[in-house]
Write an enzyme that holds these catalytic residues in place. Structure first.
Site, PDB file in Angstrom:
ATOM      1  N   GLY A  71      40.718 -73.770 -64.273  1.00  0.00           N
ATOM      2  CA  GLY A  71      39.288 -73.472 -64.176  1.00  0.00           C
ATOM      3  C   GLY A  71      38.653 -73.238 -65.533  1.00  0.00           C
ATOM      4  O   GLY A  71      37.524 -73.669 -65.790  1.00  0.00           O
ATOM      5  N   THR A  72      39.377 -72.560 -66.422  1.00  0.00           N
ATOM      6  CA  THR A  72      38.810 -72.261 -67.741  1.00  0.00           C
ATOM      7  C   THR A  72      38.481 -73.550 -68.488  1.00  0.00           C
ATOM      8  O   THR A  72      37.398 -73.697 -69.063  1.00  0.00           O
ATOM      9  CB  THR A  72      39.805 -71.410 -68.561  1.00  0.00           C
ATOM     10  OG1 THR A  72      40.053 -70.202 -67.840  1.00  0.00           O
ATOM     11  CG2 THR A  72      39.275 -71.087 -69.944  1.00  0.00           C
ATOM     12  N   ASN A 155      34.301 -63.534 -58.815  1.00  0.00           N
ATOM     13  CA  ASN A 155      35.727 -63.191 -58.715  1.00  0.00           C
ATOM     14  C   ASN A 155      35.960 -61.706 -58.460  1.00  0.00           C
ATOM     15  O   ASN A 155      36.940 -61.332 -57.839  1.00  0.00           O
ATOM     16  CB  ASN A 155      36.465 -63.633 -59.985  1.00  0.00           C
ATOM     17  CG  ASN A 155      35.710 -63.323 -61.251  1.00  0.00           C
ATOM     18  OD1 ASN A 155      34.560 -63.734 -61.406  1.00  0.00           O
ATOM     19  ND2 ASN A 155      36.332 -62.599 -62.148  1.00  0.00           N
ATOM     20  N   HIS A 205      45.398 -72.798 -58.830  1.00  0.00           N
ATOM     21  CA  HIS A 205      46.223 -71.626 -58.488  1.00  0.00           C
ATOM     22  C   HIS A 205      45.486 -70.584 -57.664  1.00  0.00           C
ATOM     23  O   HIS A 205      46.099 -69.624 -57.204  1.00  0.00           O
ATOM     24  CB  HIS A 205      46.841 -71.013 -59.759  1.00  0.00           C
ATOM     25  CG  HIS A 205      45.889 -70.270 -60.647  1.00  0.00           C
ATOM     26  ND1 HIS A 205      45.870 -68.903 -60.686  1.00  0.00           N
ATOM     27  CD2 HIS A 205      44.943 -70.691 -61.506  1.00  0.00           C
ATOM     28  CE1 HIS A 205      44.938 -68.517 -61.574  1.00  0.00           C
ATOM     29  NE2 HIS A 205      44.376 -69.592 -62.083  1.00  0.00           N
ATOM     30  N   CYS A 330      41.883 -59.815 -64.045  1.00  0.00           N
ATOM     31  CA  CYS A 330      42.688 -60.979 -63.672  1.00  0.00           C
ATOM     32  C   CYS A 330      43.041 -61.834 -64.873  1.00  0.00           C
ATOM     33  O   CYS A 330      43.907 -62.671 -64.808  1.00  0.00           O
ATOM     34  CB  CYS A 330      42.000 -61.818 -62.606  1.00  0.00           C
ATOM     35  SG  CYS A 330      40.514 -62.610 -63.159  1.00  0.00           S
TER      36      CYS A 330
END
Ligand code: PLP
Length: 389
Positions: A71-72, A155, A205, A330
């Site tokens: 995602g990053t 998130n 993930h 996270c």
């Protein structure tokens, strides 16, 4: 006491067995997807299958999917001033983001800091549409085209943003629109067309694939953000570097599983969370539910025991067999003050004690029972310590 309960799916979800099997199959097969021999063609087929499955999860054309390392990287690829549609340059001169974005977006990446505008959110964590309008007007008046990046679901809190409305307003000003759907994809229905956005980030993930794969998905396959890595021109020139075929294979299978069970899982998981939240509220009225009365992901609870630092709570729960998470921990494992709760105006004493429980595909009734058992073991001691402090 030996059995652990994992309620931290927003950090990372357990790998689904079928994704693990796909990963192992791909590991056993040699082949670079760019090679012309049989092994290479087989690797390409694995990636094409995964591409179609990931595209289906967000209702997109498979040609719009660019695989990344997660995602990053997908967010980083999206956040560039330099776009092309086909061969026609489409420059974005400014970036507009919400104050509650993940750090992967908040950093602004290839935009100079003075061209990044941050939109406030209300006390329930929803982006201010009035501020968005004002920011868009300002950029238009200065003759600048904007890229707007607002996440689909948060998130830390699970709060869902009104992205279709954000996209509609942004497009009226000719802006491009990106949404980080890393937490939303596979948990609620995500359709790139219904949302009306140009780009969506997703990560393997979070949905039961393995870390090391993600994707930036374009609504128009001809839209091209300037690559971060040009390399050997993989991913149709949009992301160089040999693809992580095993992780991509697992990503495809996880996306397919998450998509196939989406409706029933939303109901099942929301019911688990509701049972835990109402039992906690009833047994421990000292616990504050930070966001309840707003559209939010079915799997996420953000709670606080004011006066007890979040890390103390998380360590106590961990010792009692429950994996929870504190603040926005996270990423690094360290507990930093939450910029999300600060942006919502949550008082420091409550925000410093905020912790998150997040369910997912592997969660069941027994997790709710064991989580309640863990709270019953830790709460009396924490409340005594709080009273003595
Ligand atoms: N965006 C959001 C909303 C996230 O929650 C995360 C991870 O926690 C990311 C981006 C980064 O994704 P990845 O861990 O795949 O790099």
């Amino acid at each position: 006491m030996n059995e652990r309960t994992y309620l931290d799916h927003n950090a990372t979800a357990p790998v689904r067995p079928e994704a693990r099997a796909a990963l192992l199959d791909a590991l056993d097969a040699t082949g670079n997807g760019s090679s012309v021999h049989g092994e290479g063609r087989a690797a390409r087929l694995v990636m094409d299958t995964a591409r179609a499955r990931v595209a289906a999860l967000v209702g997109a054309d498979p040609r719009g999917v660019v695989f990344t390392s997660g995602g990053t990287e997908a967010d980083t690829l999206a956040l560039t001033p330099d776009y092309q549609r086909g061969v026609v340059p489409e420059r974005c001169d400014a970036l507009i983001v919400s104050a509650v974005e993940h750090a992967a977006v908040l950093r602004g990446h290839r935009f100079p800091a003075e061209r990044v505008e941050v939109l406030p959110v209300d006390s329930r964590g929803r982006v201010s549409l009035a501020a968005l309008d004002a920011a868009l007007e300002l950029q238009s008046a200065a003759g600048r085209r904007a890229l707007v990046s607002v996440m689909l679901a948060n998130n830390e809190t699970g709060v869902i943003q009104p992205i279709a409305e954000v996209a509609r307003r942004a497009h009226e000003h000719g802006a491009l629109v990106h949404t980080d759907a890393v937490q939303a994809a596979g948990r609620i229905s995500v359709s790139i067309r219904d949302l009306g956005v140009d780009l969506v980030s997703v990560s393997a993930h979070k949905i039961g694939g393995v870390p090391g794969a993600g994707a930036l998905v374009m609504a128009d396959p001809d839209l091209r953000p300037a690559p971060v890595f040009a390399g050997g021109g993989q991913e149709r020139g949009r992301r160089g570097g040999t693809e992580n075929v095993p992780a991509i294979a697992a990503f495809g299978v996880a996306a397919q599983s998450a998509g196939a069970s989406l409706e029933s899982e939303q109901i099942r998981i929301a019911a688990l969370r509701e049972r835990l939240e109402s039992a906690l509220r009833c047994e421990f009225p000292e616990l504050v539910l930070l966001v309840g009365d707003v559209d939010r992901l079915p799997n996420t609870s953000c709670l606080s025991l004011p006066g007890v630092p979040a890390e103390t709570m998380v360590i106590a729960l961990d010792l009692a067999g429950l994996a929870a998470s504190a603040g926005s921990a996270c990423s690094s494992g360290k507990v930093a003050a939450s910029h999300v709760l600060a942006a919502m105006g949550v008082p420091g004493r409550i925000a410093r004690s905020a912790f998150r429980l997040s369910f997912g595909w592997s969660s069941g009734e027994e997790d709710v029972n064991r989580a309640l058992g863990a709270f019953r073991r830790v709460m009396p001691g924490l409340l005594r310590r709080r009273a003595a402090a």
